[in-house]
Motif scaffolding. Sequence first.
Motif, PDB file in Angstrom:
ATOM      1  N   GLU A  67      51.649  33.388  39.685  1.00  0.00           N
ATOM      2  CA  GLU A  67      50.505  33.917  41.471  1.00  0.00           C
ATOM      3  C   GLU A  67      49.111  32.945  42.092  1.00  0.00           C
ATOM      4  O   GLU A  67      48.973  33.689  42.224  1.00  0.00           O
ATOM      5  CB  GLU A  67      50.392  35.755  40.525  1.00  0.00           C
ATOM      6  N   GLY A  68      48.659  32.208  40.851  1.00  0.00           N
ATOM      7  CA  GLY A  68      46.823  31.588  41.517  1.00  0.00           C
ATOM      8  C   GLY A  68      46.433  31.639  40.445  1.00  0.00           C
ATOM      9  O   GLY A  68      45.120  30.910  41.285  1.00  0.00           O
ATOM     10  N   TRP A  69      46.650  32.600  39.909  1.00  0.00           N
ATOM     11  CA  TRP A  69      45.425  32.778  38.727  1.00  0.00           C
ATOM     12  C   TRP A  69      44.637  31.552  38.543  1.00  0.00           C
ATOM     13  O   TRP A  69      45.376  30.691  37.374  1.00  0.00           O
ATOM     14  CB  TRP A  69      45.190  33.674  37.382  1.00  0.00           C
ATOM     15  N   THR A  70      43.336  30.646  38.115  1.00  0.00           N
ATOM     16  CA  THR A  70      43.128  30.011  37.128  1.00  0.00           C
ATOM     17  C   THR A  70      42.237  30.361  36.003  1.00  0.00           C
ATOM     18  O   THR A  70      41.313  30.512  36.045  1.00  0.00           O
ATOM     19  CB  THR A  70      42.026  28.996  38.240  1.00  0.00           C
ATOM     20  N   VAL A  71      42.522  30.979  35.098  1.00  0.00           N
ATOM     21  CA  VAL A  71      42.358  31.413  34.024  1.00  0.00           C
ATOM     22  C   VAL A  71      42.899  30.895  32.765  1.00  0.00           C
ATOM     23  O   VAL A  71      44.207  30.432  32.897  1.00  0.00           O
ATOM     24  CB  VAL A  71      42.983  32.848  34.171  1.00  0.00           C
ATOM     25  N   ASN A  72      42.013  29.999  31.995  1.00  0.00           N
ATOM     26  CA  ASN A  72      42.201  30.185  30.371  1.00  0.00           C
ATOM     27  C   ASN A  72      42.288  30.917  29.853  1.00  0.00           C
ATOM     28  O   ASN A  72      42.403  32.255  30.216  1.00  0.00           O
ATOM     29  CB  ASN A  72      40.972  29.257  30.157  1.00  0.00           C
ATOM     30  N   SER A  73      43.798  30.247  28.910  1.00  0.00           N
ATOM     31  CA  SER A  73      44.718  31.088  28.300  1.00  0.00           C
ATOM     32  C   SER A  73      43.746  32.649  27.263  1.00  0.00           C
ATOM     33  O   SER A  73      43.637  33.361  26.963  1.00  0.00           O
ATOM     34  CB  SER A  73      45.546  30.674  27.964  1.00  0.00           C
ATOM     35  N   ARG A  94      41.330  33.264  27.678  1.00  0.00           N
ATOM     36  CA  ARG A  94      40.221  33.898  27.914  1.00  0.00           C
ATOM     37  C   ARG A  94      40.926  34.906  27.404  1.00  0.00           C
ATOM     38  O   ARG A  94      39.566  36.276  27.833  1.00  0.00           O
ATOM     39  CB  ARG A  94      39.593  34.067  29.152  1.00  0.00           C
ATOM     40  N   PHE A  95      41.736  35.549  27.394  1.00  0.00           N
ATOM     41  CA  PHE A  95      42.231  36.855  27.775  1.00  0.00           C
ATOM     42  C   PHE A  95      43.139  37.907  26.257  1.00  0.00           C
ATOM     43  O   PHE A  95      43.843  38.001  26.882  1.00  0.00           O
ATOM     44  CB  PHE A  95      43.168  37.239  28.999  1.00  0.00           C
ATOM     45  N   THR A  96      42.918  36.611  25.417  1.00  0.00           N
ATOM     46  CA  THR A  96      43.901  36.807  24.286  1.00  0.00           C
ATOM     47  C   THR A  96      43.027  38.016  24.158  1.00  0.00           C
ATOM     48  O   THR A  96      44.555  39.064  23.506  1.00  0.00           O
ATOM     49  CB  THR A  96      43.748  36.366  23.081  1.00  0.00           C
ATOM     50  N   GLY A  97      42.418  38.575  23.853  1.00  0.00           N
ATOM     51  CA  GLY A  97      42.203  39.744  23.030  1.00  0.00           C
ATOM     52  C   GLY A  97      41.264  40.861  23.797  1.00  0.00           C
ATOM     53  O   GLY A  97      41.377  42.125  23.191  1.00  0.00           O
ATOM     54  N   ASP A 113      37.135  42.377  36.052  1.00  0.00           N
ATOM     55  CA  ASP A 113      37.836  43.875  36.952  1.00  0.00           C
ATOM     56  C   ASP A 113      39.129  43.700  37.078  1.00  0.00           C
ATOM     57  O   ASP A 113      40.665  44.376  36.504  1.00  0.00           O
ATOM     58  CB  ASP A 113      37.251  44.936  37.733  1.00  0.00           C
ATOM     59  N   ARG A 114      39.648  42.452  38.290  1.00  0.00           N
ATOM     60  CA  ARG A 114      40.567  42.229  38.842  1.00  0.00           C
ATOM     61  C   ARG A 114      41.595  41.531  37.975  1.00  0.00           C
ATOM     62  O   ARG A 114      42.686  42.366  38.283  1.00  0.00           O
ATOM     63  CB  ARG A 114      40.678  41.625  39.823  1.00  0.00           C
ATOM     64  N   LEU A 115      41.437  40.716  37.508  1.00  0.00           N
ATOM     65  CA  LEU A 115      42.568  39.812  36.255  1.00  0.00           C
ATOM     66  C   LEU A 115      42.783  41.432  34.810  1.00  0.00           C
ATOM     67  O   LEU A 115      43.655  40.547  35.058  1.00  0.00           O
ATOM     68  CB  LEU A 115      41.276  39.292  35.340  1.00  0.00           C
ATOM     69  N   ARG A 116      41.545  42.050  34.443  1.00  0.00           N
ATOM     70  CA  ARG A 116      42.215  42.846  33.574  1.00  0.00           C
ATOM     71  C   ARG A 116      43.014  43.933  34.275  1.00  0.00           C
ATOM     72  O   ARG A 116      44.274  44.357  33.735  1.00  0.00           O
ATOM     73  CB  ARG A 116      40.819  43.667  33.358  1.00  0.00           C
ATOM     74  N   VAL A 117      43.397  44.662  35.839  1.00  0.00           N
ATOM     75  CA  VAL A 117      44.395  45.555  36.082  1.00  0.00           C
ATOM     76  C   VAL A 117      45.540  45.009  35.968  1.00  0.00           C
ATOM     77  O   VAL A 117      46.535  45.116  35.488  1.00  0.00           O
ATOM     78  CB  VAL A 117      43.472  45.256  37.257  1.00  0.00           C
TER      79      VAL A 117
END
Length: 81
Positions: free
Chosen positions: A68-74, A76-79, A40-44
């Motif tokens: 910003e310090g997020w460690t997220v695979n690209s 993961r949020f393409t869609g 939810d925080r990532l989505r916001v």
Amino acid sequence: MKVFRAATECSERYACGGLEVLRALFRYRARGPRFAEANDRLRVRLRELAEERRRWGYRRLHVLLQREGWTVNSKRFTGST
């Protein structure tokens, strides 16, 4: 599936074969909301960045999140936006 098994009094394997359903789908149980708060925080944050920079794509937004310090695979949020 349970209704079919009860009506025919057959095994799970036979019922899945008769209905042409994979047994893995029958046994699947969704995991609990393990990362729901982080998602939810990532989505916001991703939506905030997308609003600020409308012309940028997900690859560029991914770079901003990394800075910003997020460690997220690209992937993961393409869609998700």
